[in-house]
Write a protein that holds these residues in place. Structure first.
Motif, PDB file in Angstrom:
ATOM      1  N   PRO A  15      33.583  -1.320   8.136  1.00 50.97           N
ATOM      2  CA  PRO A  15      34.542  -2.472   8.547  1.00 50.97           C
ATOM      3  C   PRO A  15      35.889  -1.966   7.478  1.00 50.97           C
ATOM      4  CG  PRO A  15      33.166  -2.531   6.839  1.00 50.97           C
ATOM      5  CD  PRO A  15      32.529  -1.291   7.532  1.00 50.97           C
ATOM      6  N   GLY A  17      37.535   1.264   7.424  1.00 48.42           N
ATOM      7  CA  GLY A  17      38.300   1.416   8.783  1.00 48.42           C
ATOM      8  C   GLY A  17      38.862   1.043  10.119  1.00 48.42           C
ATOM      9  N   ILE A  34      38.542   8.561  13.648  1.00 47.06           N
ATOM     10  CA  ILE A  34      36.757   8.757  13.862  1.00 47.06           C
ATOM     11  C   ILE A  34      35.818   8.490  12.869  1.00 47.06           C
ATOM     12  CG2 ILE A  34      37.570  11.419  14.498  1.00 47.06           C
ATOM     13  CD1 ILE A  34      36.853  12.741  11.379  1.00 47.06           C
ATOM     14  N   ASP A  37      28.611   8.688  13.263  1.00 44.05           N
ATOM     15  CA  ASP A  37      27.495   8.152  13.817  1.00 44.05           C
ATOM     16  C   ASP A  37      27.975   7.255  15.342  1.00 44.05           C
ATOM     17  OD1 ASP A  37      26.375   7.938  11.826  1.00 44.05           O
ATOM     18  OD2 ASP A  37      25.928   5.889  11.312  1.00 44.05           O
ATOM     19  N   ARG A  45      25.092  -5.208   5.368  1.00 46.15           N
ATOM     20  CA  ARG A  45      24.654  -5.246   3.577  1.00 46.15           C
ATOM     21  C   ARG A  45      25.862  -6.047   2.936  1.00 46.15           C
ATOM     22  NH1 ARG A  45      28.212   0.175   4.596  1.00 46.15           N
ATOM     23  NH2 ARG A  45      28.174  -0.457   6.018  1.00 46.15           N
ATOM     24  N   ALA A  47      26.759  -9.159   2.617  1.00 44.78           N
ATOM     25  CA  ALA A  47      26.340 -10.816   3.292  1.00 44.78           C
ATOM     26  C   ALA A  47      27.290 -11.982   2.848  1.00 44.78           C
ATOM     27  CB  ALA A  47      25.602 -10.605   1.682  1.00 44.78           C
ATOM     28  N   HIS A  48      28.546 -11.690   1.875  1.00 42.15           N
ATOM     29  CA  HIS A  48      29.399 -12.892   1.495  1.00 42.15           C
ATOM     30  C   HIS A  48      30.825 -12.193   1.908  1.00 42.15           C
ATOM     31  CE1 HIS A  48      32.065 -14.039  -1.242  1.00 42.15           C
ATOM     32  NE2 HIS A  48      32.203 -15.570  -1.026  1.00 42.15           N
ATOM     33  N   ASP A 165      35.182   7.112   4.405  1.00 45.65           N
ATOM     34  CA  ASP A 165      34.406   7.377   4.850  1.00 45.65           C
ATOM     35  C   ASP A 165      33.314   7.146   3.565  1.00 45.65           C
ATOM     36  OD1 ASP A 165      36.122   8.271   3.000  1.00 45.65           O
ATOM     37  OD2 ASP A 165      35.697  10.290   3.873  1.00 45.65           O
ATOM     38  N   VAL A 190      16.526  -4.260  -2.184  1.00 47.60           N
ATOM     39  CA  VAL A 190      16.676  -4.835  -1.423  1.00 47.60           C
ATOM     40  C   VAL A 190      16.201  -5.069  -0.423  1.00 47.60           C
ATOM     41  CG1 VAL A 190      19.284  -5.345   0.105  1.00 47.60           C
ATOM     42  CG2 VAL A 190      19.090  -4.025  -1.609  1.00 47.60           C
ATOM     43  N   ALA A 286      40.784   4.409   1.082  1.00 54.89           N
ATOM     44  CA  ALA A 286      40.555   2.678   1.292  1.00 54.89           C
ATOM     45  C   ALA A 286      38.971   2.469   1.002  1.00 54.89           C
ATOM     46  CB  ALA A 286      41.223   2.480   1.945  1.00 54.89           C
ATOM     47  N   ASP A 288      35.453   1.922   0.409  1.00 52.15           N
ATOM     48  CA  ASP A 288      34.126   2.503  -0.516  1.00 52.15           C
ATOM     49  C   ASP A 288      34.599   3.522  -1.120  1.00 52.15           C
ATOM     50  OD1 ASP A 288      32.996  -0.105  -1.060  1.00 52.15           O
ATOM     51  OD2 ASP A 288      30.109   0.726  -0.200  1.00 52.15           O
ATOM     52  N   GLN A 299      32.195  -9.063  -3.322  1.00 57.24           N
ATOM     53  CA  GLN A 299      33.464  -8.607  -3.137  1.00 57.24           C
ATOM     54  C   GLN A 299      33.550  -6.878  -3.076  1.00 57.24           C
ATOM     55  OE1 GLN A 299      36.157 -10.205  -3.644  1.00 57.24           O
ATOM     56  NE2 GLN A 299      35.746 -11.899  -3.755  1.00 57.24           N
ATOM     57  N   GLY A 300      32.245  -6.578  -1.883  1.00 57.41           N
ATOM     58  CA  GLY A 300      32.789  -5.192  -2.156  1.00 57.41           C
ATOM     59  C   GLY A 300      33.991  -5.049  -0.980  1.00 57.41           C
TER      60      GLY A 300
END
Ligand SMILES: Cc1cc2nc3c(=O)[nH]c(=O)nc-3n(C[C@H](O)[C@H](O)[C@H](O)COP(=O)(O)OP(=O)(O)OC[C@H]3O[C@@H](n4cnc5c(N)ncnc54)[C@H](O)[C@@H]3O)c2cc1C
Length: 505
Positions: A15, A17, A34, A37, A45, A47-48, A165, A190, A286, A288, A299-300
């Protein structure tokens, strides 16, 4: 080996990139993005999303799809083993001043598909799926990356490489950038489920069940989905908790097995890590790749999108010769304190939830329950704004006051964000030489009379001042006299330093 050239090479089309790629494309920057996958990761992953992130994703073409497939949280509660409320948060039920819901429980793959579709329609941006970064070297002009794809290996020369990445970032590793560990590392199982028989929700409350025997999270997601998270206890391994039988036992107190389809089971280690450097010459991190936090604040991803919003216009301004290279050095000082503040709060919440010692849990309960219940209920937190990179008094999130005529049929007004796009905004009481110069340099200028401001948020912000200048990432740069604002903005673009540190929003 074939060598290609671009202005910015983005590694990773998660999200963050994808959002960055759309922003840069909209700003006229040439981008190769690039992704190793070939498809969007099919399971959620995050949810909010908060309202500020929805607004930023709207500028990248991702928010409408999310809005059509999300639901608000009615409350976020921390309860002890006996079910008593330790602390609770209630999001506002109306729209935030940005024009978006305070909380959206959403489906991450829906967002990512929407961003990819927008990416495909964005000129100047080339997305290459099934292409992995193998390495890169620096030179006087930037970097040269080695990229492996289905047709073999190519070299891509770029002025900047942005590592989006993820947590195991190769870009970060090659740059030799270390991580600051903020001291949280807990394994959680999870379990994502879809609800059967067309059922849309089990609850609208996000719950942290702070039971020292087994801390558990129960979280509504997009309509038709629900997530549970179970903390692993000492001695448990991922393999030992994944069987159908075990999972049925975990879920039994919370839901009827016949009502659910299990979509995913995975063990995550919830970390709190911040990269020591977010920019090293032509290398930028930028999302994770730059920071990871436990998910207790949701908030991640939101933080990664704020990174993209912060660095994109700075890269564009530097590449177009509108700003000095020093502007890029303002990225980490502006973003890192914000991320650390949120991470500290997430760790604090995580510590409340993850208390395993029964005595400690008893003391925690006693302390928190000593407050009257009304004081344990809070408004949903509004996050601080920027603490640098603005004029004194700036730094808050700019409200969207709407734009133009009423669209009728209860549709309200268009968003100012739609009219301004990814540009900096100058709202003025009266046009003048400085506002014309700002527009000539690519800024978006509008008269205050063109803005409906139905909620009165803009009027409150301007407080009678002749102008407000808004950064492209939608933080208020400052309010005041137009000429002084535009001059301060130009000085900031040149040096990366704003006049003086601003107060928190
Ligand atoms: C259980 C859980 C719950 C969460 N809940 C929330 C929440 O509610 N709200 C929230 O805001 N956040 C939440 N998060 C965090 C959020 O999911 C992440 O912060 C977000 O997905 C990170 O996005 P990203 O784009 O930075 O990285 P990623 O989504 O990890 O994307 C990185 C991409 O880079 C690609 N890549 C990696 N290496 C290479 C290479 N060498 N070459 C090419 N491509 C490469 C990968 O394939 C991947 O597609 C949660 C996380 C977890 C685990």
């Amino acid at each position: 080996m074939k060598r290609e050239k671009t202005e910015v090479l983005i590694v990773g089309l998660g999200p963050v990139g994808a959002t960055l790629a759309v922003y840069l494309g909209r700003m006229g920057v040439s981008v190769i993005a690039i992704e190793r996958d070939t498809g969007v990761y099919p399971l959620p992953r995050a949810a909010h999303l908060d309202h500020e992130t929805m607004r930023l994703l709207h500028l990248a073409g991702g928010a409408e799809a999310v809005g059509c497939a999300s639901q608000p949280l009615s409350a976020y509660e921390f309860r002890n083993a006996a079910g008593e409320l330790l602390m609770g948060f209630k999001p506002g039920q109306r729209l935030a001043p940005t024009g978006w819901p305070y909380s959206s429980m959403f489906h991450q793959p829906t967002l990512e598909h929407a961003l990819r579709a927008r990416l495909a329609a964005t000129e100047g941006v080339e997305a290459r799926l099934g292409h992995a970064l193998k390495g890169y070297e620096r030179n006087a002009d930037g970097i040269v990356a080695t990229v492996e794809g289905p047709e073999g290996t190519v070299e891509i020369a770029a002025r900047f490489i942005v590592g989006c990445d993820g947590g195991n970032s190769v870009v970060r590793r090659i740059a030799g950038i270390g991580l600051d560990d903020l001291g949280f590392d807990e394994p959680w199982l999870v379990i994502d489920t879809t609800l059967k028989n067309g059922r849309e929700r089990l609850s609208t409350v996000g719950l942290q069940h702070c039971d020292p025997a087994r801390p558990v999270t129960s979280m509504p997601m997009a309509p038709g989905r629900h997530r549970w998270e179970f903390m692993l206890l000492p001695g448990e391994t991922p393999e030992s908790v994944m069987s159908d039988e075990k999972i049925a036992g975990f879920l039994a107190p919370y839901a009827e097995a016949a009502e659910l389809e299990i979509e995913r089971r995975a063990v995550y280690r919830f970390h709190a890590l911040v990269a020591e450097k977010w920019r090293d010459g032509p290398v930028i991190l930028a999302g994770d790749a730059a920071h990871q936090m436990p998910p207790f604040m949701g908030q991640g991803l939101c933080s990664g999108v704020r990174d993209a919003a912060n660095i994109s216009w700075k890269l564009a301004a530097v590449l177009r010769g509108r700003a000095g290279d020093a502007l890029l050095d303002s990225y980490q000082p502006e973003r890192e304190p914000h991320v650390r503040m949120i991470t500290d709060m997430a760790v604090m919440m995580g510590k409340v939830v993850c208390t395993r010692d029964p005595e400690e849990a008893r003391a925690r309960d006693e302390g928190m329950l000593a407050q009257p219940e009304a004081q344990r209920q809070n408004e949903m937190m509004t996050l601080e704004g920027l603490k640098s990179g603005t004029m004194p008094g700036g730094g808050g999130i700019f409200p969207d006051p709407g734009h133009g005529a009423d669209r009728g049929a209860g549709q309200g007004h268009s968003r100012l964000d739609d009219a301004a796009g990814c540009a900096a905004i100058l709202v003025v009481a009266e046009a003048c030489e400085a506002s014309r110069a700002f527009a000539a340099a690519g800024g978006f200028v509008c008269g205050v009379e063109a803005l409906p401001d139905a909620g009165g948020h803009l009027a409150g912000l301007m407080g009678g001042a002749p102008a407000v200048l808004v950064r492209p990432d939608r933080y208020v740069f400052g309010t005041g006299e137009t000429g002084a604002l535009v001059a301060a903005w130009e000085a900031y673009l040149a040096s990366g330093k704003a006049a003086a540190p601003a107060a928190a929003a």
